[in-house]
Enzyme design. Structure first.
Site, mmCIF file in Angstrom:
data_model
loop_
_atom_site.group_PDB
_atom_site.id
_atom_site.type_symbol
_atom_site.label_atom_id
_atom_site.label_comp_id
_atom_site.label_asym_id
_atom_site.label_seq_id
_atom_site.Cartn_x
_atom_site.Cartn_y
_atom_site.Cartn_z
ATOM 1 N N CYS A 1 0.811 -1.203 0.000
ATOM 2 C CA CYS A 1 0.000 0.000 0.000
ATOM 3 C C CYS A 1 0.844 1.252 0.000
ATOM 4 C CB CYS A 1 -0.879 0.019 1.245
ATOM 5 S SG CYS A 1 -1.783 -1.505 1.489
ATOM 6 N N GLY B 1 -1.625 1.385 -4.788
ATOM 7 C CA GLY B 1 -2.856 0.748 -4.373
ATOM 8 C C GLY B 1 -4.053 1.347 -5.067
ATOM 9 N N ASN C 1 1.501 -0.052 5.631
ATOM 10 C CA ASN C 1 2.022 -0.712 4.422
ATOM 11 C C ASN C 1 2.956 -1.825 4.889
ATOM 12 O OD1 ASN C 1 4.476 0.218 1.890
ATOM 13 N ND2 ASN C 1 3.052 -1.487 1.945
ATOM 14 N N GLY C 2 2.623 -3.039 4.545
ATOM 15 C CA GLY C 2 3.471 -4.159 4.940
ATOM 16 C C GLY C 2 2.634 -5.326 5.393
ATOM 17 N N TYR D 1 10.317 -2.827 -9.412
ATOM 18 C CA TYR D 1 8.989 -2.706 -10.010
ATOM 19 C C TYR D 1 8.065 -1.714 -9.320
ATOM 20 C CZ TYR D 1 4.204 -3.710 -11.251
ATOM 21 O OH TYR D 1 2.908 -3.565 -11.631
HETATM 22 P P1 AMP Z 1 3.645 -11.950 -15.601
HETATM 23 O O1 AMP Z 1 2.947 -11.532 -16.841
HETATM 24 O O2 AMP Z 1 2.754 -12.676 -14.642
HETATM 25 O O3 AMP Z 1 4.936 -12.674 -15.835
HETATM 26 O O4 AMP Z 1 4.023 -10.610 -14.801
HETATM 27 C C1 AMP Z 1 5.100 -9.840 -15.228
HETATM 28 C C2 AMP Z 1 4.652 -8.460 -15.543
HETATM 29 O O5 AMP Z 1 3.892 -7.928 -14.455
HETATM 30 C C3 AMP Z 1 5.853 -7.561 -15.745
HETATM 31 O O6 AMP Z 1 5.598 -6.773 -16.891
HETATM 32 C C4 AMP Z 1 5.923 -6.725 -14.497
HETATM 33 O O7 AMP Z 1 6.217 -5.375 -14.804
HETATM 34 C C5 AMP Z 1 4.559 -6.817 -13.862
HETATM 35 N N1 AMP Z 1 4.623 -7.125 -12.412
HETATM 36 C C6 AMP Z 1 5.638 -7.666 -11.728
HETATM 37 N N2 AMP Z 1 5.322 -7.810 -10.424
HETATM 38 C C7 AMP Z 1 4.078 -7.337 -10.273
HETATM 39 C C8 AMP Z 1 3.188 -7.205 -9.156
HETATM 40 N N3 AMP Z 1 3.546 -7.593 -7.951
HETATM 41 N N4 AMP Z 1 1.966 -6.663 -9.383
HETATM 42 C C9 AMP Z 1 1.608 -6.283 -10.619
HETATM 43 N N5 AMP Z 1 2.395 -6.386 -11.718
HETATM 44 C C10 AMP Z 1 3.617 -6.916 -11.552
#
Ligand code: AMP
Length: 494
Positions: free
Chosen positions: A14, A41, A115-116, A258
């Site tokens: 968050c 969030g 957050n956590g 990310y």
């Molecule tokens: P995937 O398609 O499931 O392999 O997710 C990878 C993509 O989702 C990458 O383009 C990342 O930028 C993005 N991503 C990575 N971690 C997260 C996360 N925790 N929540 C949302 N998007 C994510």
């Protein structure tokens, strides 16, 4: 934890904020700061203020822009307050978990933004319930509120926070409104970010410095792991108390990779610079000749520009192009409930530009692969528009284990890299080659060491005591790529 999720309930990733001003109402600055933290969030947004006599609260499901009408902000009286945006986790959209959590006790009113993720929520809840505390949600934030309220009955503010910190275990960055006093607390290992900013007429605490920028404020510094910061009521300054000390930190590396905004400074480093450096290291470790480097927007951009710059500096004849266009009105594919919906959403979200790609060998750069949905779809799309070869380069190590510290990262069974060698993943996503960045390169780019980072999702070793998971962070899984040179490049021509 059969599904790989947190043992104590939904994971929460968050954004938190707290503001103490001289005279002006805090509601608008809090609202703008939450806007700047929207990426942290999208499920719910809320603000709690205090006008010196009573607490005011407005918490709604939805985006910041939808959660507040102008008149809602008018009703949030007072020069101090805290705010929160909550991250959605599939299947746990639940208004009882929306924050700030606000409640009045004998010891005064509390508004709490968290957050956590705590790892001993169940234990604490049981104990508190046995001594008469009644709970309205299943989240860990309410447990912190009750624990703090109980301690406030027996001790002054500083001691009560210290006692609370000694009782709650896990990751937490908190902004707390205790009546009209605003506090910021970061867990002893500093897992989630929290920083202090100075405004014209007061001070702000926020998950990320981008929230300070939008208020034309100045970043003062990060809140230290184990520190309590108390904002002065007249907005004139803040007091600091180092309440808990630990030898190691456990900063989440994934914030830099990310989660955080690239224009934020976290633990002394600009996220954009870190991502560019990770991109440069990606070239050093696993650069591959190609005609064009394409970022996956938006998260891959800074990585790809660093990668292309490093390649060009070494004389590689490669151009950098925005060959994938993103439809910004499509929500996050990650949180779609089914795999089919996720695949459709990637197609809606990303469209390749044929003219940039046709007849070329392309290197696609993304920050991470989680389930593999995005990479698989992208490779197929790029081949469909005439790419001759598609090489994937990823600015993080393989994600092999779930996150219990607050990032919704999918369950272990869903992670494409869990128990899988890089070449098998390459085959799965049908790329000509695939390489991840090594853990050591990540630690170096973060000016840190493995011991001071939370690398749970890429090692399966956690800095907090997660039931059933290892906390031995010196154990390195053999399939991850340990030494800087061992990046586990997989590919037909590598
Ligand atoms: P995937 O398609 O499931 O392999 O997710 C990878 C993509 O989702 C990458 O383009 C990342 O930028 C993005 N991503 C990575 N971690 C997260 C996360 N925790 N929540 C949302 N998007 C994510």
């Amino acid at each position: 934890m059969p599904d790989g999720r947190h043992p104590d309930g939904p994971t929460e990733k968050c954004g938190v904020v707290g503001v103490s001003l001289d005279e002006r109402d805090a509601a608008r600055p809090l609202y703008y700061a939450l806007y700047a933290l929207q990426h942290r969030g999208q499920e719910s947004a809320g603000i709690v203020t205090h006008d010196g006599f009573q607490q005011h609260s407005h918490v709604e499901m939805g985006l910041v822009g939808d959660a507040f009408e102008a008149e809602d902000l008018e009703t949030l009286k007072g020069a101090t307050g805290v705010g929160h945006v909550r991250y959605p986790t599939a299947g746990s959209v639940n208004s009882s978990c929306a924050q700030p959590f606000s409640v009045s006790f004998k010891s005064g009113s509390l508004g709490l933004s968290h957050n956590g993720n705590l790892v001993n929520t169940a234990e604490l809840r049981e104990e508190l319930a046995a001594s008469g505390h009644a709970f309205t949600s299943d989240g860990d934030t309410e447990v912190i509120a009750h624990e703090l309220a109980r301690n406030l009955l027996e001790a002054d503010l500083i001691r009560a926070v210290k006692r609370t910190m000694n009782r709650i275990h896990g990751s937490y960055s908190l902004t707390i409104a205790h009546d009209d006093t605003v506090l910021g607390v970061r867990d002893p290992q500093g897992n989630r970010p929290l920083c202090i900013g100075e405004l014209d007429d007061g001070y702000i605490l926020a998950s990320e410095s981008a929230a300070i920028d939008v208020l034309d404020g100045e970043l003062v510094r990060d809140v230290r792991p184990g520190e309590l910061v108390v904002l002065e009521g007249d907005g004139a300054g803040f007091d600091s108390y180092q309440l808990v000390e630990r030898d190691n930190t456990a900063h989440c590396f994934f914030e830099h990779v990310y989660f955080a905004r690239p224009d934020s400074r976290i633990d002394g480093q600009l996220v954009y610079d870190v991502r560019r450096e990770l991109g440069r290291q990606l070239w050093v470790e696993s650069g591959v000749e190609s005609d064009v480097v394409l970022p996956v927007p938006d998260s891959g951009r800074a990585f790809a520009s660093g990668y292309a710059e490093a390649a060009q500096a070494e004389g590689a004849e490669v151009s950098f192009a925005e060959g994938l266009m993103k439809n910004r009105y499509v929500g996050r594919t990650f949180i779609m409930p089914t795999q089919d919906a996720r695949e459709r959403a990637v197609r809606l979200k990303l469209n390749p530009i044929r003219d940039v790609v046709e007849g070329k060998t392309v290197t696609v750069i993304d920050d991470s692969i989680v389930r593999g949905t995005t990479s698989t779809q992208l490779v197929e799309l790029l081949r469909d528009v005439g790419a001759e070869e598609v090489h994937m380069r990823i600015g993080a190590p393989p994600i092999v284990a779930p996150c219990y510290m607050g990032i919704d990262m999918a369950s272990r069974e869903e992670l494409i890299a869990a128990g899988c060698e890089t070449d098998a993943i390459r085959e799965d996503i049908d790329a000509d080659s695939l390489a991840y960045l090594s853990i050591d390169a990540v630690a170096e780019a973060l000016d840190s060491t493995r011991a001071d980072l939370c690398l749970g999702c890429v090692t399966g070793e956690y800095p907090y005591d997660i039931q059933g998971e290892s906390t031995d962070r010196d154990v390195i899984r053999p399939d991850i790529g340990d030494a800087a040179g061992d990046t586990g490049v997989a590919g037909s021509d590598d």
